[in-house]
Design an enzyme around this catalytic site. Structure first.
Site, PDB file in Angstrom:
ATOM      1  N   HIS A  70       1.816  11.422  -2.577  1.00 30.42           N
ATOM      2  CA  HIS A  70       1.758  10.787  -1.257  1.00 30.42           C
ATOM      3  C   HIS A  70       1.821  11.868  -0.172  1.00 30.42           C
ATOM      4  O   HIS A  70       2.253  12.987  -0.436  1.00 30.42           O
ATOM      5  CB  HIS A  70       2.987   9.893  -1.035  1.00 30.42           C
ATOM      6  CG  HIS A  70       3.168   8.838  -2.050  1.00 30.42           C
ATOM      7  ND1 HIS A  70       2.792   7.537  -1.837  1.00 30.42           N
ATOM      8  CD2 HIS A  70       3.711   8.871  -3.299  1.00 30.42           C
ATOM      9  CE1 HIS A  70       3.093   6.811  -2.900  1.00 30.42           C
ATOM     10  NE2 HIS A  70       3.647   7.592  -3.801  1.00 30.42           N
ATOM     11  N   TYR A  90      10.766   8.078  -2.732  1.00 27.32           N
ATOM     12  CA  TYR A  90      10.139   9.145  -3.511  1.00 27.32           C
ATOM     13  C   TYR A  90      11.164   9.885  -4.368  1.00 27.32           C
ATOM     14  O   TYR A  90      12.340   9.956  -4.037  1.00 27.32           O
ATOM     15  CB  TYR A  90       9.467  10.169  -2.578  1.00 27.32           C
ATOM     16  CG  TYR A  90       8.516   9.570  -1.593  1.00 27.32           C
ATOM     17  CD1 TYR A  90       7.353   8.932  -2.019  1.00 27.32           C
ATOM     18  CD2 TYR A  90       8.770   9.628  -0.228  1.00 27.32           C
ATOM     19  CE1 TYR A  90       6.468   8.372  -1.100  1.00 27.32           C
ATOM     20  CE2 TYR A  90       7.895   9.073   0.692  1.00 27.32           C
ATOM     21  CZ  TYR A  90       6.747   8.453   0.256  1.00 27.32           C
ATOM     22  OH  TYR A  90       5.879   7.894   1.151  1.00 27.32           O
ATOM     23  N   HIS A 116      -1.752   8.070  -4.070  1.00 27.06           N
ATOM     24  CA  HIS A 116      -1.422   6.703  -3.645  1.00 27.06           C
ATOM     25  C   HIS A 116      -2.714   5.932  -3.363  1.00 27.06           C
ATOM     26  O   HIS A 116      -2.822   4.749  -3.668  1.00 27.06           O
ATOM     27  CB  HIS A 116      -0.530   6.779  -2.406  1.00 27.06           C
ATOM     28  CG  HIS A 116      -0.002   5.470  -1.939  1.00 27.06           C
ATOM     29  ND1 HIS A 116       0.504   5.298  -0.690  1.00 27.06           N
ATOM     30  CD2 HIS A 116       0.103   4.256  -2.541  1.00 27.06           C
ATOM     31  CE1 HIS A 116       0.896   4.041  -0.539  1.00 27.06           C
ATOM     32  NE2 HIS A 116       0.661   3.391  -1.644  1.00 27.06           N
ATOM     33  N   LYS A 167      -4.876   2.597   1.531  1.00 26.26           N
ATOM     34  CA  LYS A 167      -4.382   3.640   2.436  1.00 26.26           C
ATOM     35  C   LYS A 167      -5.020   4.982   2.089  1.00 26.26           C
ATOM     36  O   LYS A 167      -5.224   5.287   0.913  1.00 26.26           O
ATOM     37  CB  LYS A 167      -2.868   3.764   2.334  1.00 26.26           C
ATOM     38  CG  LYS A 167      -2.122   2.531   2.766  1.00 26.26           C
ATOM     39  CD  LYS A 167      -0.631   2.714   2.599  1.00 26.26           C
ATOM     40  CE  LYS A 167       0.098   1.458   3.026  1.00 26.26           C
ATOM     41  NZ  LYS A 167       1.540   1.605   2.896  1.00 26.26           N
ATOM     42  N   CYS A 174      -3.931   7.837   1.595  1.00 22.53           N
ATOM     43  CA  CYS A 174      -2.764   8.649   1.263  1.00 22.53           C
ATOM     44  C   CYS A 174      -2.846   9.046  -0.203  1.00 22.53           C
ATOM     45  O   CYS A 174      -3.036   8.170  -1.046  1.00 22.53           O
ATOM     46  CB  CYS A 174      -1.498   7.831   1.535  1.00 22.53           C
ATOM     47  SG  CYS A 174       0.022   8.518   0.859  1.00 22.53           S
TER      48      CYS A 174
END
Length: 141
Positions: A10, A39, A114, A120, A122
Site C-alpha cells: 500500500h 498495516y 492493494h 483504488k 494504491c
C-alpha cells in the site's frame, strides 16, 4: 501462526515529502474506528521500517484479504501538485525490496498491490509485476 498466502503493498497517500510514521497512521486508523494501525509494516521516506501490527495479528488493510495477508505500507503517493504518483525514494525502494524479499521467503507467497483487490490506485505502481520475480525465484526451493 496464521496461514499467509499473500503480501499486499500500500501507499499512505501522504502529501509529497511528508514523512508520516507508523504512529501517525495508527492515529488515523483509530480515528476511523480501528483497534490499531491496520498495516504490519510501514516504510518511511528514509527507508526505515517501522512495525505496525504483529505478523500473527490479522491486519485491517485490504477488504476481504486481511485474514491471510501481510500489509506493508510505504509513505507517499502524492506528487508536489497533489496528484497520485509513485513517490518512492531510493531508500524506500531498497527497504521495500529487502522487506518483501524476506516476507516472500518466510511465507512462500506472492506480492500484490492493494490495487489488485480494489479500484483504488494504491500503491501508485504495479507491485504485482515489480515484485513478481521474488516469488518466482522461491518456487522449487
Amino acid at each position: 501462526m496464521r496461514w499467509i498466502n499473500k503480501i499486499i503493498v500500500h501507499c499512505s497517500d501522504s502529501p509529497y515529502k511528508r514523512d508520516d510514521s507508523a504512529a501517525d497512521i495508527d492515529a488515523w486508523h483509530r480515528q476511523r474506528g480501528f483497534r490499531k494501525i491496520g498495516y504490519h509494516y510501514v516504510v518511511r521516506l528514509d527507508g526505515r521500517i517501522e512495525k505496525g501490527r504483529e505478523e500473527w495479528e490479522v491486519g485491517a488493510h485490504c477488504k476481504s484479504q486481511n485474514l491471510h495477508s501481510i500489509g506493508v505500507c510505504y509513505i507517499g503517493g502524492r506528487d508536489p501538485e497533489g496528484k497520485i504518483a509513485d513517490t518512492r525514494t531510493e531508500a524506500q525502494k531498497e527497504s521495500l525490496y529487502a522487506l518483501l524479499s524476506s516476507l516472500v521467503e518466510k511465507y512462500h507467497c506472492p506480492v500484490f498491490g492493494h490495487r489488485d483487490f480494489s479500484k483504488k490506485p494504491c500503491p501508485c505502481f504495479d507491485a504485482k509485476t515489480e515484485y513478481a520475480e521474488l516469488y518466482e525465484s522461491m518456487k522449487g526451493k
